[in-house]
Design a protein around this motif. Structure first.
Motif, short mmCIF file in Angstrom:
data_model
loop_
_atom_site.label_atom_id
_atom_site.label_comp_id
_atom_site.label_asym_id
_atom_site.label_seq_id
_atom_site.Cartn_x
_atom_site.Cartn_y
_atom_site.Cartn_z
N UNK A 144 0.81 -1.22 0.00
CA UNK A 144 0.00 0.00 0.00
C UNK A 144 0.84 1.27 0.00
N UNK A 145 2.07 1.20 0.49
CA UNK A 145 2.93 2.38 0.49
C UNK A 145 3.89 2.40 -0.69
N UNK A 146 4.04 1.26 -1.37
CA UNK A 146 5.01 1.11 -2.47
C UNK A 146 6.43 1.38 -1.98
N UNK A 147 6.67 1.04 -0.72
CA UNK A 147 7.99 1.19 -0.12
C UNK A 147 8.42 -0.16 0.45
N UNK A 148 9.52 -0.17 1.19
CA UNK A 148 10.01 -1.40 1.79
C UNK A 148 9.62 -1.42 3.26
N UNK A 149 9.06 -2.53 3.72
CA UNK A 149 8.69 -2.65 5.12
C UNK A 149 9.56 -3.70 5.79
N UNK A 150 9.72 -3.54 7.10
CA UNK A 150 10.50 -4.47 7.90
C UNK A 150 9.77 -4.72 9.21
N UNK A 151 10.08 -5.84 9.83
CA UNK A 151 9.60 -6.10 11.18
C UNK A 151 10.74 -6.64 12.01
N UNK A 152 10.89 -6.13 13.21
CA UNK A 152 11.78 -6.70 14.21
C UNK A 152 10.87 -7.32 15.26
N UNK A 153 10.75 -8.64 15.21
CA UNK A 153 9.90 -9.32 16.18
C UNK A 153 10.58 -9.31 17.55
#
Length: 345
Positions: free
Chosen positions: A117-126
């Protein structure tokens, strides 16, 4: 910094129009974007003041202006209006209404939605799961030489590892070892599992002839809870951002995103500027990149982080509103798991 209402409106329009077009903004193009009638000459005067304040910059190839890093910060802190389209909210509500989804699925879905939806790169630090407790260990045979070891915690988090075994390991040995481990370890904190497994190894070895391979499989699965895990989504979205048209620059960014340690060093460089947006969100400006960090609480005194990485020219209001919504969904899923246990396992 005291800006007039007209200057604020002009700066807001510059930021949002440049975010949309990636083209320098001239005074005439701003006229239809402002909420009040203003002449082109007046806009030019106000742009000159904003430039003197360091909030916008003039490009070398055009008489138009673009936001500066300082301008983006001012926009995020003072001008940004957070809102999520009702249709998007309805669509997301439908996605997350499936409460049987695992925590991994919820987090993965959230990051995938962010990237798309943002057309960017997402990350998660669990978050590290040290406060979670073991619910069950299980073995799922795949064929006569392979099985999957599965570890489930009290929050619904799971780790699984595929392992090989020889003909000398019988199905009965698999069942006996698994049953004994569950009896001895159920309720143990996940950060104490490996230590406790080692303590009971002699007892199990007396009953299971080929316990070693089973122990190694479970220990490998348990180790996944001992550290934060990070995942990256939407790497290819950076390919279409004009700010990353330089192949060398893009390669450096991709390498940084792939390596958690490199990312931490990159995000903590002393010349970065960090801005706290509110209690949940933070903006980190790294050169001409921006990182939006949004915390989510697991209910176990541990936090994870959603992140969106992109150029400074990103749609901040849309990104932050979406991240707020998704982090709330993750927290609700954690809360549901902690309250309801493993009823749907």
């Amino acid at each position: 910094m005291n800006l007039t209402e007209r200057q604020k409106a002009i700066l807001k329009a510059v930021v949002e129009e440049f975010t949309r077009t990636a083209q320098p903004i001239g005074s005439k193009s701003l006229i239809p974007l402002l909420p009040i009638p203003v002449s082109s000459a007046t806009i030019r005067n106000e742009l000159a003041i904003l430039e003197k304040e360091g909030l916008i910059e003039k490009t070398h190839s055009s008489s138009g202006r673009v936001p500066s890093l300082k301008g983006y910060r001012y926009y995020v802190e003072n001008l940004m209006e957070l809102s999520l389209d009702p249709m998007i909210q309805d669509s997301l509500r439908t996605v997350f209404s499936k409460r049987h989804c695992s925590l991994e699925d919820t987090i993965s879905t959230s990051c995938d939605i962010l990237a798309q939806m943002t057309h960017l790169t997402s990350m998660v630090f669990e978050p590290r799961q040290s406060e979670q407790r073991l619910v069950s260990l299980s073995l799922i045979p795949i064929n006569e030489h392979q099985a999957v070891a599965v570890v489930v915690t009290s929050s619904g988090q799971t780790q699984h590892r595929l392992f090989q075994f020889e003909e000398g390991v019988s199905i009965e040995d698999l069942k006996s070892c698994t049953q004994m481990l569950n009896e001895k370890l159920a309720g143990t904190k996940v950060d104490e599992l490996i230590e406790q497994m080692e303590k009971i190894r002699p007892e199990i070895s007396a009953h299971v002839s080929r316990h070693e391979v089973l122990f190694e499989a479970f220990i490998s699965a348990c180790m996944g809870f001992a550290s934060e895990r990070s995942k990256v989504y939407g790497r290819a979205n950076m390919l279409v951002q004009p700010e990353f048209a330089d192949p060398g620059k893009l390669e450096d960014l991709m390498r940084t995103l792939e390596d958690r340690q490199l990312f931490k060093k990159w995000a903590l460089k002393p010349d970065n500027v960090s801005t706290k947006i509110d209690e949940r969100n933070q903006l980190i400006q790294i050169g001409d990149c921006s990182v939006i960090c949004t915390r989510f609480d697991t209910g176990a005194q541990e936090e994870g982080q959603l992140m969106v990485v992109g150029p400074s020219r990103m749609p901040y209001s849309k990104v932050i509103a979406l991240m707020d919504y998704l982090s709330e969904q993750i927290e609700e899923t954690f809360a549901t798991r902690l309250e309801g246990g493993q009823d749907d396992e």
